[in-house]
Design a protein around this motif. Structure first.
Motif, PDB file in Angstrom:
ATOM      1  N   SER A  37      31.235  54.410  22.603  1.00 49.63           N
ATOM      2  CA  SER A  37      31.168  54.858  24.002  1.00 49.63           C
ATOM      3  C   SER A  37      29.901  54.381  24.708  1.00 49.63           C
ATOM      4  CB  SER A  37      31.256  56.390  24.069  1.00 49.63           C
ATOM      5  OG  SER A  37      30.163  56.986  23.385  1.00 49.63           O
ATOM      6  N   GLY A  38      28.916  53.859  23.952  1.00 50.57           N
ATOM      7  CA  GLY A  38      27.710  53.326  24.578  1.00 50.57           C
ATOM      8  C   GLY A  38      26.475  54.181  24.404  1.00 50.57           C
ATOM      9  N   LYS A  39      26.484  55.119  23.457  1.00 50.85           N
ATOM     10  CA  LYS A  39      25.336  56.010  23.281  1.00 50.85           C
ATOM     11  C   LYS A  39      24.074  55.235  22.911  1.00 50.85           C
ATOM     12  CE  LYS A  39      27.335  58.496  20.066  1.00 50.85           C
ATOM     13  NZ  LYS A  39      28.619  57.782  19.954  1.00 50.85           N
ATOM     14  N   THR A  40      24.198  54.286  21.977  1.00 51.34           N
ATOM     15  CA  THR A  40      23.031  53.510  21.563  1.00 51.34           C
ATOM     16  C   THR A  40      22.500  52.665  22.714  1.00 51.34           C
ATOM     17  OG1 THR A  40      23.680  53.451  19.227  1.00 51.34           O
ATOM     18  CG2 THR A  40      22.252  51.667  20.012  1.00 51.34           C
ATOM     19  N   THR A  41      23.404  52.084  23.500  1.00 45.88           N
ATOM     20  CA  THR A  41      22.977  51.296  24.662  1.00 45.88           C
ATOM     21  C   THR A  41      22.241  52.168  25.669  1.00 45.88           C
ATOM     22  OG1 THR A  41      24.901  49.854  24.354  1.00 45.88           O
ATOM     23  CG2 THR A  41      23.789  49.738  26.478  1.00 45.88           C
ATOM     24  N   LEU A  42      22.721  53.396  25.868  1.00 52.48           N
ATOM     25  CA  LEU A  42      22.043  54.327  26.774  1.00 52.48           C
ATOM     26  C   LEU A  42      20.639  54.650  26.272  1.00 52.48           C
ATOM     27  CD1 LEU A  42      22.042  56.257  29.193  1.00 52.48           C
ATOM     28  CD2 LEU A  42      23.121  57.974  27.729  1.00 52.48           C
ATOM     29  N   LEU A  43      20.494  54.880  24.966  1.00 45.38           N
ATOM     30  CA  LEU A  43      19.163  55.158  24.418  1.00 45.38           C
ATOM     31  C   LEU A  43      18.232  53.962  24.587  1.00 45.38           C
ATOM     32  CD1 LEU A  43      19.500  57.281  21.164  1.00 45.38           C
ATOM     33  CD2 LEU A  43      19.502  57.976  23.542  1.00 45.38           C
ATOM     34  N   ASN A  44      18.768  52.745  24.406  1.00 42.42           N
ATOM     35  CA  ASN A  44      17.949  51.546  24.613  1.00 42.42           C
ATOM     36  C   ASN A  44      17.444  51.464  26.049  1.00 42.42           C
ATOM     37  OD1 ASN A  44      18.285  50.741  21.961  1.00 42.42           O
ATOM     38  ND2 ASN A  44      20.018  49.404  22.414  1.00 42.42           N
ATOM     39  N   LEU A  45      18.292  51.871  26.996  1.00 40.66           N
ATOM     40  CA  LEU A  45      17.875  51.898  28.397  1.00 40.66           C
ATOM     41  C   LEU A  45      16.782  52.937  28.608  1.00 40.66           C
ATOM     42  CD1 LEU A  45      18.237  51.180  31.437  1.00 40.66           C
ATOM     43  CD2 LEU A  45      20.020  52.942  31.515  1.00 40.66           C
ATOM     44  N   LEU A  46      16.969  54.152  28.071  1.00 36.73           N
ATOM     45  CA  LEU A  46      15.964  55.204  28.229  1.00 36.73           C
ATOM     46  C   LEU A  46      14.640  54.801  27.595  1.00 36.73           C
ATOM     47  CD1 LEU A  46      18.101  58.400  27.471  1.00 36.73           C
ATOM     48  CD2 LEU A  46      17.369  57.558  29.708  1.00 36.73           C
ATOM     49  N   ALA A  47      14.722  54.077  26.464  1.00 39.13           N
ATOM     50  CA  ALA A  47      13.496  53.662  25.766  1.00 39.13           C
ATOM     51  C   ALA A  47      12.831  52.456  26.410  1.00 39.13           C
ATOM     52  CB  ALA A  47      13.820  53.359  24.307  1.00 39.13           C
ATOM     53  N   GLY A  48      13.475  51.869  27.417  1.00 38.47           N
ATOM     54  CA  GLY A  48      12.895  50.712  28.088  1.00 38.47           C
ATOM     55  C   GLY A  48      13.090  49.405  27.343  1.00 38.47           C
ATOM     56  N   GLU A  49      14.010  49.386  26.377  1.00 39.62           N
ATOM     57  CA  GLU A  49      14.243  48.172  25.600  1.00 39.62           C
ATOM     58  C   GLU A  49      15.292  47.270  26.235  1.00 39.62           C
ATOM     59  OE1 GLU A  49      14.989  49.336  21.582  1.00 39.62           O
ATOM     60  OE2 GLU A  49      13.048  50.367  21.396  1.00 39.62           O
ATOM     61  N   ARG A  50      15.933  47.745  27.265  1.00 42.00           N
ATOM     62  CA  ARG A  50      16.765  46.896  28.114  1.00 42.00           C
ATOM     63  C   ARG A  50      16.750  47.484  29.519  1.00 42.00           C
ATOM     64  NH1 ARG A  50      23.086  46.694  27.793  1.00 42.00           N
ATOM     65  NH2 ARG A  50      22.644  45.928  29.890  1.00 42.00           N
ATOM     66  N   GLY A  51      16.974  46.638  30.497  1.00 42.10           N
ATOM     67  CA  GLY A  51      16.931  47.104  31.870  1.00 42.10           C
ATOM     68  C   GLY A  51      18.321  47.408  32.398  1.00 42.10           C
ATOM     69  N   PRO A  52      18.417  48.148  33.500  1.00 46.07           N
ATOM     70  CA  PRO A  52      19.715  48.412  34.116  1.00 46.07           C
ATOM     71  C   PRO A  52      20.251  47.170  34.820  1.00 46.07           C
ATOM     72  CG  PRO A  52      17.970  49.332  35.473  1.00 46.07           C
ATOM     73  CD  PRO A  52      17.307  48.791  34.238  1.00 46.07           C
ATOM     74  N   ASP A  53      21.565  47.096  34.996  1.00 42.14           N
ATOM     75  CA  ASP A  53      22.161  45.999  35.765  1.00 42.14           C
ATOM     76  C   ASP A  53      21.861  46.153  37.247  1.00 42.14           C
ATOM     77  OD1 ASP A  53      23.210  45.149  33.353  1.00 42.14           O
ATOM     78  OD2 ASP A  53      25.094  46.248  33.628  1.00 42.14           O
TER      79      ASP A  53
END
Length: 596
Positions: free
Chosen positions: A323-339
């Motif tokens: 569902s994208g939980k890990t991707t969401l955590l990466n966003l919160l941690a600043g390891e990837r940016g939002p589109d």
């Protein structure tokens, strides 16, 4: 009634270490046994000896005649050339689709473990370890059995899958022996608990909660007996000096003993105090998302989401696998940016992110050196600990702290990774499945630390005990582009998921009914109408399955972004899947034109 399996005076050693030392026990038809103990203590060995996979060094293992037994361990292997259908259905005589489709138990297993979503004709050779474990579990659950032996069956299942498995096992009429660190699962399923400790198997009635109470009482009685032995003369003298009146104090002695047993239990979390302290450390702004869009491949994970995570917030994130939980955590941690949109981080934030991937450390380091490399002392809430003391809380005893990092198991390296994160004294923790590979004793230590930790916490976990104990709020990803707050916690999440699944099922039924009605309006013969209804229904099911497989493929592509060889394989699989989808859609349109 005789036991299905008996162990008599069984010994089993690994090197010089006895894992089982004179163990005698039995399994009856009505037993649902949970096996607990420290990592490396012999739990998996016990399962293998019970099931006949390993032979004991001494002693006897006997099974009843014609015993139907299935074993799913962490070492389960699948034939590389097989498909999901080959591995799950073919060995049990389900040669045609209508044979297994008519069996409600088989349909439940295939749906509950996500086999239909994976695709029955999908080769298993490209599956991840978690997907392979689910296939092996499904192959065992479709069988009629007398004894089912499972080693960590809840690993790689989301919260919804764990509840489905618990419900399914409770409905089965067979004996169960299960190694698991999932405490909710133990309580929900098991009526007996075995604790493997120092080569013995201690037996308790009931599930996890009963085991905790019984183990605590045993510890109290053992301590009481030891104190009596050491202080017998002094106590007897004091007793005699106080005279007959002392006999009335015996009940009070038991009360004091019970109070001593729980004297070091941490009080319930004072959320107001912790939030106030967190504000002083963090200020008003921690992590904020403003009008954020986030995608995984072609699938939208967040669509215009605004979400504020404040000082002292303790958030559990749930959702189905993929569902994208890990991707969401990466966003919160600043390891990837939002589109699109903005991620805002407070100036005083010191963030630590525990991912599911292990970070390499120098193999010649000792465990204690790896922890002291970050800091020698740490303050975590009410605890002030040295590096060695924190190592002990994560299962590294004094002797084990001098082990080389290169010699640690995967689970031990993960524990070391978590200890290093906490030694940095972060004020924001982002944890992705922190309970993976942790035994129950280490889980209790981790929860004790997190329960009174004065910072902001975001956790993804399928461990309901952890989420319900250390988090104050729960949010979910339902695939609708939002982050949904759940005041009712995980129970509300499971209820909503059930409603969504029922709505999807009803929508597919309406589609099939509409096609049938249209065929009838065209004045087709009865045989033509039945053929049209059958083929269109089949095409829609196939397209629905392919759509889910395509979504899953995009998730796997995103996760493999740093693995060129894996990425190439997945791209080839995706192209083949899209080609198959195009063919099915073309046939669907041809059939629709004929009906028109």
């Amino acid at each position: 009634m005789s036991n299905l399996i008996n162990l008599e005076s069984v010994h089993f050693s690994h090197g010089v270490k006895p894992l089982l030392d004179g163990v005698s026990l039995g399994i009856a038809a009505s037993d649902r046994i949970g096996v607990v103990g420290l990592n490396g203590g012999g739990k998996t060995t016990l399962l293998e000896v019970l099931s006949g996979t390993e032979k004991p060094d001494e002693g006897r293992v006997s099974q009843s005649r014609d015993l139907r037994l299935a074993v799913v361990t962490q070492r389960t292997e699948l034939p590389e050339a097989s498909t999901v259908r080959n591995a799950v259905l073919d060995p049990h005589g389900f040669d045609a689709e209508h044979e297994w489709a008519a069996d409600p138990k088989v349909r439940s297993v295939l749906g509950g473990l996500g086999m239909t979503r994976l695709g029955l004709d999908t080769p298993v050779e490209n599956f991840s370890g978690g997907e392979r474990r689910r296939v092996a579990l499904a192959a065992a659950l479709v069988r009629e059995l007398d004894v089912l032996v499972l080693d960590e069956p809840t690993n790689h299942l989301d919260v919804e899958g764990v509840r489905w498995l618990a419900d399914h096992l409770l409905e089965r009429r067979c004996a169960l022996v299960i190694v698991t660190h999932d405490r909710w699962f133990l309580d929900a399923v098991c009526n007996r608990t075995w604790e493997v400790v120092d080569g013995r198997v201690e037996q308790y009635e009931g599930g996890y909660a009963d085991w905790v109470y019984a183990r605590a009482e045993r510890a109290r009685l053992a301590q009481q007996a030891e104190e009596k032995r050491r202080n017998l003369a002094r106590k007897e003298l004091a007793w005699l000096q106080r005279g007959a009146k002392a006999r009335t104090s015996k009940p009070r002695y038991r009360v004091e003993a019970a109070e001593a047993l729980i004297s070091d239990v941490p009080p319930a979390r004072d959320t107001v105090e912790l939030v106030s302290f967190a504000r002083r450390r963090l200020g008003k702004t921690v992590i904020e998302l403003e009008d954020v869009d986030l995608s995984i491949g072609d699938r939208a994970l967040l669509n215009g989401v605004t979400w504020r995570i404040g000082p002292g917030d303790r958030v559990g994130v749930v959702g189905v696998n993929g569902s994208g939980k890990t991707t969401l955590l990466n966003l919160l941690a600043g390891e990837r940016g939002p589109d699109a949109g903005r991620r805002i981080e407070g100036k005083t934030v010191r963030l630590a992110h525990l991912s599911q991937e292990l970070h390499d450390l120098p193999g010649n380091w000792r465990v204690l050196e790896a922890i002291e490399d970050v800091a020698e002392r740490v303050t975590l809430g009410k605890y002030e600990l040295t590096a060695s003391q924190l190592g002990e809380k994560f299962g590294f005893g004094k002797g084990r702290q001098w082990t080389s990092v290169a010699d640690l198991s995967g689970g031990e390296k993960r524990r070391l990774q978590l200890a290093r994160l906490l030694m940095a004294e972060p004020n924001v923790l982002v944890l992705d499945e922190p309970t993976n590979d942790l035994d129950i004793d280490t889980l209790q230590q981790l929860e004790d630390l997190l329960d009174t930790w004065p910072g902001t916490l975001v956790v993804v976990s399928h461990d309901r005990y952890l989420v319900e104990r250390v988090c104050d709020t729960v949010v979910a990803l339902f695939g609708d582009g939002r982050v949904t707050d759940l005041p009712g916690g995980i129970d509300e999440y499971l209820t909503r998921r059930l409603s969504l699944l029922e709505a999807e099922s009803g929508s597919l039924g309406k589609q099939a009914g509409g096609v049938a009605a249209k065929a009838s309006e065209q004045g087709l013969s009865g045989a033509q109408e039945r053929a049209a209804r059958k083929e269109l229904s089949k095409l829609e099911r196939q397209l629905d399955k392919i759509g889910k497989r395509e979504d899953d493929m995009h998730v796997r592509l995103a996760e493999a972004a740093t693995e060129p060889e894996r990425l190439q394989e997945l791209n080839a699989d995706l192209r083949a899947l899209q080609s198959e989808k195009d063919d099915l859609e073309t046939r669907w349109m041809e059939l629709a034109d004929q009906l028109d």
